[in-house]
Enzyme design. Structure first.
Site, PDB file in Angstrom:
ATOM      1  N   SER A 148      -2.065 -11.652   0.052  1.00  8.64           N
ATOM      2  CA  SER A 148      -0.666 -11.389  -0.299  1.00  8.64           C
ATOM      3  C   SER A 148       0.143 -11.293   0.983  1.00  8.64           C
ATOM      4  CB  SER A 148      -0.562 -10.067  -1.065  1.00  8.64           C
ATOM      5  OG  SER A 148       0.787  -9.625  -1.156  1.00  8.64           O
ATOM      6  N   TYR A 161      -2.184  -0.820  -1.154  1.00  7.12           N
ATOM      7  CA  TYR A 161      -2.272  -2.209  -1.604  1.00  7.12           C
ATOM      8  C   TYR A 161      -2.182  -3.145  -0.398  1.00  7.12           C
ATOM      9  CZ  TYR A 161      -1.032  -6.679  -3.715  1.00  7.12           C
ATOM     10  OH  TYR A 161      -1.006  -8.006  -4.069  1.00  7.12           O
TER      11      TYR A 161
END
Length: 253
Positions: A148, A161
């Site tokens: 990501s 995250y």
């Protein structure tokens, strides 16, 4: 877009029940690859496999939880029993949970680390012998880890995250030093804002509203956009490794 280089390849896609995983499985199958679909939601997998097979592709639904070693081991056996050795692995299973670090959400931290990082490691360990053997036979062999932009772009309240995704990108780089000399390509794909179910995991109302505002302001990527990039990546000549790809919506800085 169709990629003829995918014909006759055997792929494993984790997190295949929805979003990027499901779109990637469809894209690979449309190119002629046999695709093993791994995820927890058996009903979703069965429906996707049925759709792919009805369209003339080849897909196998394998219920698996990447946070459970025994489940991953059983899934690998099921794939091998049905398809034999695989030469393409897409590590896509992941979860995105957001809260201020000060909230001390150990449940979220543990779930993200075990899914996004340790789960990736379990799958890598399960299928690396297949990839190295395929490469030794002169075939193209690929490991794609879906990371990501949170691996290098900072978002408040997404610290854990982002840390897990940074670890995935770093792991991919390190694995290239181990597997590249054995002709196995390792690629990290880092999407920006993408319209998937991922944001639905967030239980913080303010952060869910904030994420919704981003989708209102920015025309997001679709899962198919990311799947197309993955298919393109693994369709290059076997001596070409697209090591790290960042894909963003045009309006996302």
């Amino acid at each position: 877009m169709s990629y003829p280089a995918l014909a006759a390849r055997t792929a494993v896609v984790t997190g295949a029940a929805s979003g990027i995983g499901a779109a990637t499985a469809r894209q690979l199958a449309a190119g002629g690859a046999r695709v093993a679909l791994l995820a927890r939601r058996a009903d979703r997998l069965d429906a996707l496999a049925a759709d792919i097979n009805a369209a003339g592709g080849q897909a196998l639904a394998v219920t698996a939880d990447v946070t459970d070693q025994a489940s991953v081991d059983a899934a690998a056996k099921a794939v091998h029993d049905a398809y034999g050795r695989v030469d393409l692995v897409v590590n896509n299973a992941g979860v995105m949970l957001a809260n201020p670090l000060a909230d001390g959400r150990l449940d979220e931290w543990t779930r993200m680390i075990d899914t996004n990082l340790t789960g990736v490691l379990r799958v890598v360990h399960a299928f690396t012998p297949d990839l190295t053997a395929a490469a030794a036979d002169g075939r193209t062999a690929d490991l794609v880890n879906v990371s990501s932009i949170a691996s290098h772009v900072l978002f408040p309240d997404y610290a854990v995250y982002g840390a897990t995704k940074a670890a995935v990108t770093q792991l991919s780089a390190a694995l290239r030093t181990e597997l590249g000399p054995r002709d196995v390509r390792v690629s990290a794909v880092e999407p920006g804002l993408t319209d998937t179910e991922l944001g639905g995991h967030i239980d913080n109302p303010a952060l869910r509203e904030q994420l919704g505002g981003m989708f209102t302001a920015i025309p997001a990527l679709t899962s198919e956009d990311v799947a197309d990039l993955i298919a393109y990546t693994v369709s290059r000549p076997r001596h070409v490794n697209l090591r790290q790809s960042v894909v963003l919506p045009t309006r996302q800085a």
